[in-house]
Write a protein that holds these residues in place. Structure first.
Motif, PDB file in Angstrom:
ATOM      1  N   GLY A   1     -40.155  -4.004 -19.190  1.00  0.00           N
ATOM      2  CA  GLY A   1     -40.966  -2.854 -18.786  1.00  0.00           C
ATOM      3  C   GLY A   1     -41.076  -2.669 -17.292  1.00  0.00           C
ATOM      4  N   MET A   2     -40.377  -3.508 -16.519  1.00  0.00           N
ATOM      5  CA  MET A   2     -40.435  -3.416 -15.058  1.00  0.00           C
ATOM      6  C   MET A   2     -39.047  -3.152 -14.488  1.00  0.00           C
ATOM      7  N   SER A   3     -38.990  -2.462 -13.368  1.00  0.00           N
ATOM      8  CA  SER A   3     -37.703  -2.236 -12.705  1.00  0.00           C
ATOM      9  C   SER A   3     -37.156  -3.573 -12.232  1.00  0.00           C
ATOM     10  N   ASP A   4     -35.823  -3.735 -12.347  1.00  0.00           N
ATOM     11  CA  ASP A   4     -35.215  -5.021 -11.969  1.00  0.00           C
ATOM     12  C   ASP A   4     -34.395  -4.935 -10.682  1.00  0.00           C
ATOM     13  N   GLY A   5     -34.490  -3.814  -9.983  1.00  0.00           N
ATOM     14  CA  GLY A   5     -33.799  -3.665  -8.701  1.00  0.00           C
ATOM     15  C   GLY A   5     -32.414  -3.077  -8.782  1.00  0.00           C
ATOM     16  N   SER A   6     -31.874  -2.940  -9.986  1.00  0.00           N
ATOM     17  CA  SER A   6     -30.558  -2.318 -10.153  1.00  0.00           C
ATOM     18  C   SER A   6     -30.723  -0.824 -10.423  1.00  0.00           C
ATOM     19  N   LEU A   7     -29.617  -0.134 -10.518  1.00  0.00           N
ATOM     20  CA  LEU A   7     -29.650   1.295 -10.796  1.00  0.00           C
ATOM     21  C   LEU A   7     -30.384   1.545 -12.109  1.00  0.00           C
ATOM     22  N   LEU A   8     -31.379   2.425 -12.084  1.00  0.00           N
ATOM     23  CA  LEU A   8     -32.077   2.811 -13.313  1.00  0.00           C
ATOM     24  C   LEU A   8     -31.453   4.107 -13.805  1.00  0.00           C
ATOM     25  N   PHE A   9     -31.046   4.129 -15.078  1.00  0.00           N
ATOM     26  CA  PHE A   9     -30.449   5.363 -15.596  1.00  0.00           C
ATOM     27  C   PHE A   9     -30.825   5.565 -17.062  1.00  0.00           C
ATOM     28  N   PHE A  10     -30.955   6.827 -17.425  1.00  0.00           N
ATOM     29  CA  PHE A  10     -31.311   7.182 -18.801  1.00  0.00           C
ATOM     30  C   PHE A  10     -30.684   8.512 -19.168  1.00  0.00           C
ATOM     31  N   ARG A  11     -30.731   8.833 -20.456  1.00  0.00           N
ATOM     32  CA  ARG A  11     -30.215  10.097 -20.969  1.00  0.00           C
ATOM     33  C   ARG A  11     -31.264  10.780 -21.837  1.00  0.00           C
ATOM     34  N   ALA A  12     -31.281  12.104 -21.785  1.00  0.00           N
ATOM     35  CA  ALA A  12     -32.202  12.899 -22.599  1.00  0.00           C
ATOM     36  C   ALA A  12     -31.407  13.896 -23.424  1.00  0.00           C
ATOM     37  N   ALA A  13     -31.676  13.933 -24.725  1.00  0.00           N
ATOM     38  CA  ALA A  13     -31.015  14.884 -25.620  1.00  0.00           C
ATOM     39  C   ALA A  13     -31.853  16.153 -25.705  1.00  0.00           C
ATOM     40  N   VAL A  14     -31.227  17.280 -25.411  1.00  0.00           N
ATOM     41  CA  VAL A  14     -31.913  18.575 -25.374  1.00  0.00           C
ATOM     42  C   VAL A  14     -31.446  19.430 -26.567  1.00  0.00           C
ATOM     43  N   LYS A  15     -32.393  19.951 -27.310  1.00  0.00           N
ATOM     44  CA  LYS A  15     -32.033  20.709 -28.513  1.00  0.00           C
ATOM     45  C   LYS A  15     -31.501  22.099 -28.161  1.00  0.00           C
ATOM     46  N   PRO A  16     -30.787  22.744 -29.089  1.00  0.00           N
ATOM     47  CA  PRO A  16     -30.356  24.126 -28.869  1.00  0.00           C
ATOM     48  C   PRO A  16     -31.573  25.049 -28.751  1.00  0.00           C
ATOM     49  N   THR A  17     -31.442  26.102 -27.981  1.00  0.00           N
ATOM     50  CA  THR A  17     -32.513  27.084 -27.861  1.00  0.00           C
ATOM     51  C   THR A  17     -32.848  27.643 -29.244  1.00  0.00           C
ATOM     52  N   PRO A  18     -34.098  27.555 -29.698  1.00  0.00           N
ATOM     53  CA  PRO A  18     -34.424  28.032 -31.037  1.00  0.00           C
ATOM     54  C   PRO A  18     -34.439  29.549 -31.172  1.00  0.00           C
ATOM     55  N   SER A  19     -34.644  30.263 -30.058  1.00  0.00           N
ATOM     56  CA  SER A  19     -34.653  31.737 -30.108  1.00  0.00           C
ATOM     57  C   SER A  19     -33.223  32.251 -30.051  1.00  0.00           C
ATOM     58  N   ILE A  20     -32.703  32.659 -31.202  1.00  0.00           N
ATOM     59  CA  ILE A  20     -31.336  33.181 -31.274  1.00  0.00           C
ATOM     60  C   ILE A  20     -31.348  34.530 -31.991  1.00  0.00           C
TER      61      ILE A  20
END
Length: 366
Positions: free
Chosen positions: A284-303
């Motif tokens: 749960g703590m930063s370890d001094g290396s590059l921190l990276f993550f990904r987020a999945a974004v849904k399709p726009t529901p208004s079509i």
């Protein structure tokens, strides 16, 4: 309505609706003495505003920010910073029809059940325009982080089935295409894919990747205030985000301890890691290396394509949603991810100042 604030020591509270008079944010916890003007905020808002390309909503808003408090003679005063953007191009009539039914993929039904009432104009409080306040607050956090040599780089990693090629990764390319992809070839393929979605009156999702450089060791706390957990909450609080993974993410499920553990080593006289499957956090703590993550974004529901739904009378009906909507949310959400990341990191930095007694004594006795 609860839940419009985020952060502990550095805290934002957003307010406003998509078709109300305006959208804004109050930022608490910004230290005094930071040089700040509206141009510092505007450059970030310009990256998320509508009408940038045919792949974003054609709502025409300048999204010009006004700083209402907390800044005097070009410096922050340590008091709450209030900022506002006026809504000027609302077409509320486009949404009058949806007052009688529930749009698939939207929060309409939940709002009615929870409150017995909803602002149906463009989604009201749950509209993507709410993120204006997040970006404005995040711009301040980013400016503070820059003074500590901490930087954040977010970009579109994938749009629909098109992903960037790590071999062609070019950070300079991110700002050169409207899809914010660091791979020109992938951006061209993604544009062709989105053209097809438009022709089919459909929309697309995608993945945003974010990298954080220059973090010290020890940000975050090992139980309920884990850095990765707080980042997950920050990013998942963005309306269109449906998934979050850090480091190897879901790949750890098929790994073993031998393949997933990051071996420690010495590098230039400092403890480092040979790999970074953890994504820059341990316990749960930063370890001094590059921190990276990904987020999945849904399709726009208004079509515009025909969809099945139910109206308030309980009748099943077919609808085709009118109005001006993004065929993809990902490009405009990149800067929102940056903003929420910056707010989380700055809040963790401020909290971390109380972790060691010797450093508290040094600070007050110096």
């Amino acid at each position: 309505m609860a839940g419009s604030s985020f952060g502990n020591l550095f805290r934002i509270t957003t307010w406003g609706e998509s078709h109300g008079k305006g959208i804004g944010v109050v930022v608490d916890g910004c230290p005094a003495g930071l040089s700040l003007c509206e141009e510092d905020i505007q450059k970030f808002l310009d990256r998320r505003k509508p009408g940038q390309s045919k792949f974003t909503t054609q709502r025409r808003e300048s999204d010009t920010v006004e700083i209402l408090s907390g800044v005097f003679e070009g410096k922050t005063t340590g008091t709450p910073i209030s900022m506002m953007v006026w809504n000027k191009d609302q077409h509320s009539a486009d949404y009058s029809e949806i007052a009688s039914y529930y749009r698939p993929g939207h929060a309409d039904f939940c709002f009615d059940e929870k409150y017995g009432f909803r602002d149906y104009r463009g989604g009201g409080r749950s509209s993507g325009r709410e993120t204006i306040g997040r970006v404005a607050g995040g711009a301040i956090a980013i400016k503070i982080l820059e003074q500590m040599d901490i930087s954040i780089l977010a970009y579109s990693q994938a749009i629909g089935p098109v992903s960037i090629d790590p071999a062609r990764f070019d950070p300079a390319e991110i700002s050169k295409n409207k899809l914010y992809m660091p791979d020109a070839t992938a951006a061209a393929k993604a544009s062709a894919y989105l053209e097809k979605c438009l022709q089919e009156q459909n929309s697309s999702g995608g993945i945003i990747e974010c990298q954080i450089f220059g973090l010290p060791v020890g940000l975050g706390d090992p139980v309920f205030e884990k850095l990765d957990a707080n980042l997950a909450k920050a990013i998942l609080s963005i309306g269109a985000v449906k998934g979050f993974e850090i480091g190897a993410g879901f790949g750890v499920a098929t790994a073993t301890g031998l393949t997933n553990n990051d071996a420690f080593c010495m590098e230039n006289g400092h403890i480092s890691k040979r790999t970074n499957y953890s994504g820059g956090t341990l316990g749960g703590m930063s370890d001094g290396s590059l921190l990276f993550f990904r987020a999945a974004v849904k399709p726009t529901p208004s079509i515009a394509a025909t969809q099945q739904t139910v109206n308030k009378d309980g009748k099943e009906i077919e609808i085709s949603i009118k109005g001006r909507h993004d065929p993809i949310i990902v490009p405009r959400a990149v800067v929102v991810v940056e903003a929420m990341t910056a707010i989380t990191i700055l809040d963790a930095l401020l909290s971390n100042m109380t972790a060691r007694l010797d450093r508290i004594i040094d600070f007050y006795q110096s």
